[in-house]
Structures are given as structure tokens and as C-alpha cells.
Design an enzyme around this catalytic site. Structure first.
Site, mmCIF file in Angstrom:
data_model
loop_
_atom_site.group_PDB
_atom_site.id
_atom_site.type_symbol
_atom_site.label_atom_id
_atom_site.label_comp_id
_atom_site.label_asym_id
_atom_site.label_seq_id
_atom_site.Cartn_x
_atom_site.Cartn_y
_atom_site.Cartn_z
ATOM 1 N N CYS A 104 0.838 -1.192 0.000
ATOM 2 C CA CYS A 104 0.000 0.000 0.000
ATOM 3 C C CYS A 104 0.873 1.241 0.000
ATOM 4 O O CYS A 104 2.054 1.195 0.336
ATOM 5 C CB CYS A 104 -0.868 0.022 1.247
ATOM 6 S SG CYS A 104 -1.813 -1.486 1.457
ATOM 7 N N ARG A 125 3.489 1.636 -7.566
ATOM 8 C CA ARG A 125 3.641 0.521 -6.622
ATOM 9 C C ARG A 125 2.569 -0.548 -6.820
ATOM 10 O O ARG A 125 2.663 -1.638 -6.270
ATOM 11 C CB ARG A 125 3.517 1.033 -5.184
ATOM 12 C CG ARG A 125 4.630 1.955 -4.758
ATOM 13 C CD ARG A 125 4.227 2.764 -3.547
ATOM 14 N NE ARG A 125 4.006 1.945 -2.371
ATOM 15 C CZ ARG A 125 4.896 1.786 -1.405
ATOM 16 N NH1 ARG A 125 6.055 2.377 -1.479
ATOM 17 N NH2 ARG A 125 4.628 1.052 -0.355
ATOM 18 N N TRP A 173 -3.327 -2.039 -1.543
ATOM 19 C CA TRP A 173 -3.042 -3.259 -2.294
ATOM 20 C C TRP A 173 -3.483 -4.386 -1.373
ATOM 21 O O TRP A 173 -2.839 -4.663 -0.373
ATOM 22 C CB TRP A 173 -1.562 -3.347 -2.626
ATOM 23 C CG TRP A 173 -1.309 -4.317 -3.722
ATOM 24 C CD1 TRP A 173 -1.598 -4.156 -5.039
ATOM 25 C CD2 TRP A 173 -0.724 -5.597 -3.598
ATOM 26 N NE1 TRP A 173 -1.226 -5.275 -5.747
ATOM 27 C CE2 TRP A 173 -0.689 -6.164 -4.892
ATOM 28 C CE3 TRP A 173 -0.227 -6.333 -2.526
ATOM 29 C CZ2 TRP A 173 -0.179 -7.433 -5.143
ATOM 30 C CZ3 TRP A 173 0.280 -7.595 -2.785
ATOM 31 C CH2 TRP A 173 0.297 -8.133 -4.075
ATOM 32 N N ASN A 218 -0.217 0.461 6.137
ATOM 33 C CA ASN A 218 0.473 -0.362 5.157
ATOM 34 C C ASN A 218 1.138 -1.497 5.921
ATOM 35 O O ASN A 218 1.996 -1.253 6.755
ATOM 36 C CB ASN A 218 1.527 0.519 4.449
ATOM 37 C CG ASN A 218 2.464 -0.267 3.570
ATOM 38 O OD1 ASN A 218 2.236 -1.444 3.312
ATOM 39 N ND2 ASN A 218 3.516 0.375 3.104
ATOM 40 N N GLY A 219 0.710 -2.736 5.688
ATOM 41 C CA GLY A 219 1.300 -3.868 6.401
ATOM 42 C C GLY A 219 0.245 -4.908 6.722
ATOM 43 O O GLY A 219 -0.853 -4.889 6.164
ATOM 44 N N GLU A 242 14.910 -22.098 -13.582
ATOM 45 C CA GLU A 242 14.572 -20.696 -13.318
ATOM 46 C C GLU A 242 15.695 -19.761 -13.777
ATOM 47 O O GLU A 242 15.428 -18.708 -14.363
ATOM 48 C CB GLU A 242 14.285 -20.522 -11.814
ATOM 49 C CG GLU A 242 13.933 -19.127 -11.367
ATOM 50 C CD GLU A 242 12.702 -18.519 -12.053
ATOM 51 O OE1 GLU A 242 11.987 -19.234 -12.774
ATOM 52 O OE2 GLU A 242 12.485 -17.311 -11.892
ATOM 53 N N LYS A 276 15.060 -16.878 -16.536
ATOM 54 C CA LYS A 276 15.338 -15.455 -16.277
ATOM 55 C C LYS A 276 16.232 -14.881 -17.367
ATOM 56 O O LYS A 276 15.983 -13.808 -17.890
ATOM 57 C CB LYS A 276 16.048 -15.255 -14.922
ATOM 58 C CG LYS A 276 15.223 -15.439 -13.675
ATOM 59 C CD LYS A 276 14.244 -14.337 -13.378
ATOM 60 C CE LYS A 276 12.942 -14.565 -14.054
ATOM 61 N NZ LYS A 276 11.893 -15.229 -13.399
ATOM 62 N N GLU A 287 14.381 -14.556 -20.750
ATOM 63 C CA GLU A 287 13.363 -13.507 -20.747
ATOM 64 C C GLU A 287 13.916 -12.113 -20.967
ATOM 65 O O GLU A 287 13.342 -11.327 -21.702
ATOM 66 C CB GLU A 287 12.656 -13.480 -19.378
ATOM 67 C CG GLU A 287 11.587 -14.496 -19.189
ATOM 68 C CD GLU A 287 10.857 -14.250 -17.878
ATOM 69 O OE1 GLU A 287 11.467 -14.459 -16.813
ATOM 70 O OE2 GLU A 287 9.690 -13.852 -17.913
ATOM 71 N N HIS A 290 23.433 -37.253 -22.075
ATOM 72 C CA HIS A 290 22.411 -37.868 -22.935
ATOM 73 C C HIS A 290 22.012 -36.936 -24.076
ATOM 74 O O HIS A 290 20.979 -37.145 -24.710
ATOM 75 C CB HIS A 290 21.192 -38.264 -22.098
ATOM 76 C CG HIS A 290 21.550 -39.229 -21.014
ATOM 77 N ND1 HIS A 290 21.904 -40.541 -21.274
ATOM 78 C CD2 HIS A 290 21.662 -39.062 -19.675
ATOM 79 C CE1 HIS A 290 22.208 -41.149 -20.125
ATOM 80 N NE2 HIS A 290 22.061 -40.269 -19.143
ATOM 81 N N LYS A 339 3.002 -9.245 -17.853
ATOM 82 C CA LYS A 339 3.021 -9.627 -16.434
ATOM 83 C C LYS A 339 1.913 -10.650 -16.134
ATOM 84 O O LYS A 339 2.093 -11.563 -15.350
ATOM 85 C CB LYS A 339 2.843 -8.373 -15.569
ATOM 86 C CG LYS A 339 3.067 -8.583 -14.098
ATOM 87 C CD LYS A 339 4.539 -8.783 -13.774
ATOM 88 C CE LYS A 339 4.782 -9.192 -12.351
ATOM 89 N NZ LYS A 339 6.052 -9.907 -12.171
HETATM 90 C C1 AGP Z 1 8.351 -15.119 -15.002
HETATM 91 O O1 AGP Z 1 9.470 -14.300 -14.953
HETATM 92 C C2 AGP Z 1 7.543 -14.966 -16.209
HETATM 93 N N1 AGP Z 1 7.153 -13.625 -16.437
HETATM 94 C C3 AGP Z 1 6.483 -16.003 -16.470
HETATM 95 O O2 AGP Z 1 7.121 -17.199 -16.737
HETATM 96 C C4 AGP Z 1 5.449 -16.236 -15.355
HETATM 97 O O3 AGP Z 1 6.056 -16.882 -14.287
HETATM 98 C C5 AGP Z 1 4.308 -17.084 -15.912
HETATM 99 O O4 AGP Z 1 3.657 -16.381 -16.942
HETATM 100 C C6 AGP Z 1 3.314 -17.471 -14.845
HETATM 101 O O5 AGP Z 1 2.689 -16.359 -14.291
HETATM 102 P P1 AGP Z 1 1.818 -16.477 -12.996
HETATM 103 O O6 AGP Z 1 2.715 -16.898 -11.883
HETATM 104 O O7 AGP Z 1 1.264 -15.102 -12.821
HETATM 105 O O8 AGP Z 1 0.751 -17.486 -13.248
#
Ligand code: AGP
Length: 624
Positions: A2, A27, A87, A113-114, A497, A501, A504, A520, A619
Site C-alpha cells: 500500500c 507501486r 493493495w 500499510n502492512g 529458473e 530469467k 526472458e 544424454h 506480467k
Molecule cells: C516469469 O518471470 C515470467 N514472467 C512467467 O514465466 C510467469 O512466471 C508465468 O507467466 C506465470 O505467471 P503467474 O505466476 O502469474 O501465473
């Protein structure tokens, strides 16, 4: 998280509050509100002859623009007021849950906020004393507590009442209050959530974040835990945790509003990586109480847990990697079989699911369409659905039987970073909780695991303190064209992961692999243009990982190894090493992923990429 802004001074404050809230929009928020102390026309106190005040409040769900349009033609001008962007953490995003909140008499208004961990017991106590509540929030107990202290307990001072309130609540909070009985001051208190005072000639401010007031002042005072503060038009009084008045000089910042939004970091992604010690603490909050695990929010009885035949976890992208970690831990500690699927694959493969199966959906956004479709599929077959998400009131949260919120705070960068470490914490806690209920973890092991989980925020901080080392490695290796991330067991999801990263945000080809699988096939890729990032903590599979590294070393790849502190052995095989603190083997993943996030970040920056908004990505992925 928040956002808070508060003003007292010689100017009418409606537009100051609205503009301050707009500065906090970055934010993330779901609703907003302001409350202003306004004199009641033609009414004065008989004794003092001073004007009588009322609090005028307006709040709305949705964008600040909605609130701004609403208040434009409303007479609510005064010289002292508070504003808030919410939020949601407790209760859906809605007008009634939006801040400010009031006491019974509507003489006290509070923004917060918290998270108040013990709000249900406080609420119960207050209800017994006749208080009435209208929202679903934890925050609403705060003005009622202040009312109680001021009226029933005769504390004739708003700051003293705030001091008492801080002693009563458990959890986190930046809390700001105004009262019609104290119209010439605003009072605040802080536990663990950011709170600053902005100070200027004939006006003072509270804010959760500098951008809110940067157009009015560049002089700030940071408020620490358990301190309370009273600001008037021309005075700032800070009281320590013993309620003693203390001196603290303001400092000057030269930040622009844009750099202040990012907390001085170059990008939101970097800011969010650095927020992880705080984020994971928030995830643990209320769930780890004096060593005991609280998972009431699961809404599943111990009997039901004991009878579970299977757990099915579904997720996409980064959340899928948290799911893979969850499987390893639940199967190891709680001995419940776990299946993990990509949400996008799940409903097309004739899955076996029924009422004896617990269905867990992990999604930071709570809006991923594939995850939502998989949930609907599982529900149609009578499975009980638990969502793990960061966004309160999201579609996944609404459609699930129960929800575990990660409470990492809003994530602005498209890349999931702090939401991922928070998902991992939920996985650790949930697996341990199931193991405890099923009697598969004895007291000694349980205490040890809890102790290690509690130490994670500090250990992440140690890694972040050495971010420069990762930057140097990235600066020297960023021109390579192929990156292979290798891990085993708990390191394998982190290798996925790390590769995700890097892909992406740098647009460089990268793959995550279980190290033992290299021979393999993928080993054919390795040559002088390849960087192999090996996750090689001191665990039970350490020796095997060394053999796997030797295989790639022999093919002239550059090796960057993430190792446990004081491991002097690996430098023989690796071109670069980065040390992470010691922990138990099951928890290394969360410490490994932080340097991987930083590595991806610094490589992408070397390529001048827009890390906050990488090409082709969103996002929330709301299309199939
Ligand atoms: C992560 O960095 C990505 N932007 C993407 O893989 C994301 O994790 C995926 O789209 C799943 O999103 P969600 O956790 O909101 O379901």
C-alpha cells in the site's frame, strides 16, 4: 504494498493528497481514498472557542482517476489529511475495504500499510466491548483500538495512544492517524513497513515512499521500528520505543521522482530482487509463530490431510519451478505423492483427479488463463483447490476453495523475482506443515528446519551484499552465446529458473538441465562459446555434480559455479565461483536463485535490454 501520504501545513490539502497518491501509483494498488479534517461550519467548542472539526472521507475501488473525479466537486478542503492506495491483503479490493478506516464515532481515521497478524483476536476483544466493524480488513481494528485507548482508558494524547497500539499489535505496519479531537496534528507509528517524514517550512508530511512528496520537499527523516511520530504544521516529534522524545536530523535527497520510484535502483527488477529479504519475511509472517506453523488459511482439517491420496500442483513459467520444489519437499517430508503439471498441458492429458486429491495452483498474478482453466477442470471433478498467489481478489483467488497469499508486495517488473522466493517459502512451510500433521518429522528435525527457514532473509541479504561480484562475472561472460544451467534435485528447478530469467530479459539462448542428463544429449552443445552455470552446494549429491562439471570443463565451456561458503575445492574446475551461505540441503534452492536472478539481470544490462518490460512478454498472461 500500500501507499501512504499525509499532509499538515498552510495549504489546502485535497490536491496535495491526490497528487501524492498518483505518485505512488507505480507501486500497484486496487483502491484509493483520502480523509481530510474540515472545520464544521459555524460550530465552535464552547470552552475554547476553537472550531469543531469533522473528518470528510472519500474512497473508491479502482484507479486514482476515479477518486480524483469524485472529489473534484466535493467540498472537503482542509489543511490536514491522509491518503492511501490499497493493495489488498485481507478482504477483496472494494470501496468498503479501501482506506481510510474509522472508529465507531468517526472521529478517528487511519491508513495502514502492512499486515496485523493478531487482528482477529483484537477484533474479537473489541466486539466484546461493543465495537462494530464494517470491513473485512485487518486495518479496521486500528482506529477502534485508538478510540478505546483515548476514551475508555482516558489516554488524552493521540501519540501516546499510538505508542500503546504498537505494543498491542503483532505483524507489520506503517500506521497514520488523524482525529477530530487533535486537529492540529497527525500521528504515526511504524513496525517493519517503510515510513518517512518529509519536512518543509510550515508544512510536514508522512509517506510510505519519497515520490509521494518529492515535489514539495527533498528533506526526509526515516522512521524506525516501534517509533511513533507526531507532526504539526511546523514541528516533527519522534518518540523511541520507550516513548522518549528523540532528536533526528533530516537528510537531503537529490533524487528525481523517477529514480525515487525505483528506490534509487536502476530498474524495478533490481529493486525487487533486493526487496527479497523483506518479501520472504512477509510471507512467513503469521505462519511461523514462535516455532509453530499456522496454516488455518488452508481450510483443511488434519484428518483430511492425513487422508490425502495425492497432491496435484499446476503452474506456468516461474511458478512452475516453485511447484517442482514443492513436489520434492512434500514427497520427502510429508510422504504424499505429488504430480506437477504445466497448467497449459494439464487439462489436455486426461488427468486423474477426484475429491481425495488436493489440487494446488501456483500463480503470482492470479490471472493466468491456463492456470484458471486447469482449476475449473479440477473443480468439475470435485477436487479441493488451494491457490497460492500474490494478488488478493484475483480471479484464481476468487475461484479457489482456499487461498494462501504470498504477501511479497506488488511486483512491477515483468520478470518474477520476489514473488518466486515467496512462493518457495510457501512450499517449504506447507511441506513441513503436512509432515508435522502426518507425524513424519520429529521434534529435532522440525526445529532445525524451522530455524533454517527463519534464517533465510538474512542469508539472502548476505548474497545481495555481494551483488557486485556477480556483476563482475556477468561483465566478463555476457558475450557468450549459449548458457547451460545445471543442477540436481533441489538445484534442478533453480537451473530451470536461472535459464528462464536469462532468456526472458537478455534474449540469449539458455537451458536449464538436470546435470546428470548432460551426457544424454546437451553436452553436444558445449564449446568455447558456452557458459555452464553449475549449482553445486555442499549436499549429498555434491560429488556427482563435480563429475558433471568435469565433463563440461573437458569440452572447453566456461564454468561459473554457485558454491557453499568456504568450499575451496571447486575453484579447480570452475572459471568463476560465487559463494552462498550454508543451509540444509532442502533449502539451498532459494539461496541459489538469488545470484541467478542477479546474473541474468547484469548480463541483460550489458546487452542494453529493457529488463522491466522485455519484448513479447506480459506480467499477466490472460490469453491461452
Ligand atoms: C516469469 O518471470 C515470467 N514472467 C512467467 O514465466 C510467469 O512466471 C508465468 O507467466 C506465470 O505467471 P503467474 O505466476 O502469474 O501465473
Amino acid at each position: 504494498m500500500c501507499g501512504i501520504v499525509a499532509y499538515i501545513g498552510n495549504k489546502k490539502c485535497k490536491s496535495i493528497l491526490i497528487n501524492g497518491l498518483k505518485r505512488l501509483e507505480y507501486r500497484g494498488y486496487d483502491s484509493a481514498g483520502i480523509a481530510i479534517l474540515s472545520p464544521v461550519q459555524n460550530e465552535k467548542f464552547e470552552k475554547t472557542g476553537k472550531p469543531r472539526f469533522q473528518i470528510k472521507v472519500e474512497k473508491e475501488a479502482g484507479k486514482i482517476k476515479v477518486l480524483e473525479d469524485l472529489v473534484k466537486n466535493i467540498d472537503m478542503d482542509g489543511f490536514c489529511g491522509i491518503g492511501h492506495t490499497r493493495w489488498a491483503t485481507h478482504g477483496e479490493p472494494s470501496k468498503v475495504n479501501a482506506h481510510p478506516h474509522f472508529d465507531c464515532t468517526e472521529k478517528i481515521a487511519v491508513v495502514h500499510n502492512g499486515i496485523i497478524e493478531n487482528y482477529s483476536e483484537i477484533k474479537e476483544e473489541l466486539i466484546q466491548k461493543g465495537h462494530k466493524f464494517i470491513s473485512q480488513t485487518d486495518t479496521e481494528v486500528l482506529p477502534h483500538l485508538l478510540e478505546e485507548y483515548l476514551k475508555s482508558e482516558n489516554i488524552g494524547d493521540l501519540q501516546l495512544a499510538m505508542h500503546k497500539l504498537l505494543k498491542k499489535i503483532r505483524g507489520s505496519g506503517a500506521i497514520v492517524a488523524i482525529s477530530t479531537d487533535f486537529p492540529e496534528e497527525i500521528v504515526a507509528g511504524r513496525i517493519a513497513s517503510p515510513l518517512i517524514v518529509g519536512t518543509s517550512k510550515d508544512e510536514n508530511f508522512f509517506a510510505s515512499d519519497m515520490p509521494a512528496v518529492l515535489e514539495h520537499t527533498h528533506n526526509f527523516i526515516v522512521i524506525n521500528d516501534f517509533e511513533t511520530v507526531r507532526i504539526t504544521r511546523n514541528k516533527v516529534e519522534i518518540f523511541n520505543s520507550d516513548c522518549k522524545l528523540i532528536e533526528r536530523e533530516p537528510f537531503k535527497v537529490s533524487w528525481s521522482i523517477e529514480s525515487a520510484e525505483k528506490g534509487g535502483y536502476e530498474d524495478f527488477m533490481l529493486k525487487e530482487i533486493f526487496e527479497q529479504p523483506y518479501g520472504v519475511k512477509e510471507t512467513m509472517r503469521g505462519r511461523l509463530l514462535d516455532g509453530a506453523l499456522n496454516f488455518d488459511e488452508l481450510n483443511i482439517s488434519e484428518e483430511q490431510i492425513k487422508n490425502l491420496k495425492k497432491i496435484q500442483i499446476i503452474a506456468c513459467g516461474t511458478s512452475y519451478h516453485a511447484a517442482l520444489t514443492g513436489k520434492l519437499l512434500i514427497e520427502k517430508w510429508a510422504k504424499i505423492p505429488v504430480e506437477v503439471d504445466f497448467s497449459s498441458e494439464y487439462r489436455y492429458r486426461s488427468p486423474i483427479v477426484d475429491k481425495n486429491c488436493l489440487f494446488v495452483a501456483i500463480t503470482q498474478s492470479g490471472e493466468t488463463i491456463d492456470t484458471l482453466a486447469a482449476i475449473r477442470e479440477a473443480k468439475s471433478k470435485n477436487a479441493r483447490v488451494v491457490a497460492i498467489t500474490n494478488v488478493v481478489g484475483s480471479t484464481v483467488a476468487r475461484e479457489s476453495d482456499s487461498v494462501i497469499y504470498t504477501h511479497a508486495g506488488p511486483e512491477i517488473g515483468v520478470c518474477a523475482t520476489k514473488t518466486f522466493s515467496s512462493q518457495l517459502i510457501v512450499m517449504y512451510l506447507m511441506a513441513l506443515y503436512f509432515a508435522k500433521v502426518k507425524g513424519f518429522v520429529d521434534g529435532v528435525d522440525y526445529d532445525k528446519i524451522i530455524k533454517e527457514i527463519k534464517s533465510i532473509p538474512d542469508k539472502i541479504q548476505t548474497i545481495l551484499d555481494n551483488a557486485e561480484k556477480i556483476k563482475n562475472i556477468a561483465d566478463e561472460t555476457y558475450k557468450h552465446t549459449c548458457f547451460l544451467f545445471l543442477g540436481r534435485i533441489y538445484g534442478f528447478p533453480m537451473s530451470l529458473e536461472g535459464a528462464l530469467k536469462l532468456k526472458e530479459i537478455s534474449y540469449i539462448h539458455a537451458e536449464g538441465y538436470p546435470a546428470g542428463e548432460m551426457k544424454h544429449g546437451p553436452i553436444a552443445l558445449t564449446d568455447t562459446k558456452t557458459v555452464v552455470v553449475g549449482l553445486i552446494p555442499r549436499d549429498f549429491i555434491y560429488e556427482k555434480m563435480i563429475s558433471n562439471l568435469q565433463e563440461v570443463k573437458a569440452r572447453n565451456a566456461t564454468i561459473f559455479a554457485i558454491i557453499t561458503e568456504d568450499d575451496k575445492n571447486i575453484s579447480r574446475y570452475a572459471n568463476y565461483t560465487f559463494e552462498i551461505p550454508k543451509t540444509i540441503e532442502e533449502l539451498y534452492g532459494i539461496l541459489e536463485v538469488v545470484p541467478l536472478q542477479l546474473y541474468a539481470y547484469y548480463i541483460a544490462k550489458n546487452h542494453n535490454r529493457n529488463v522491466d518490460q522485455p519484448r513479447n512478454l506480459a506480467k499477466s498472461v490472460t490469453v491461452e
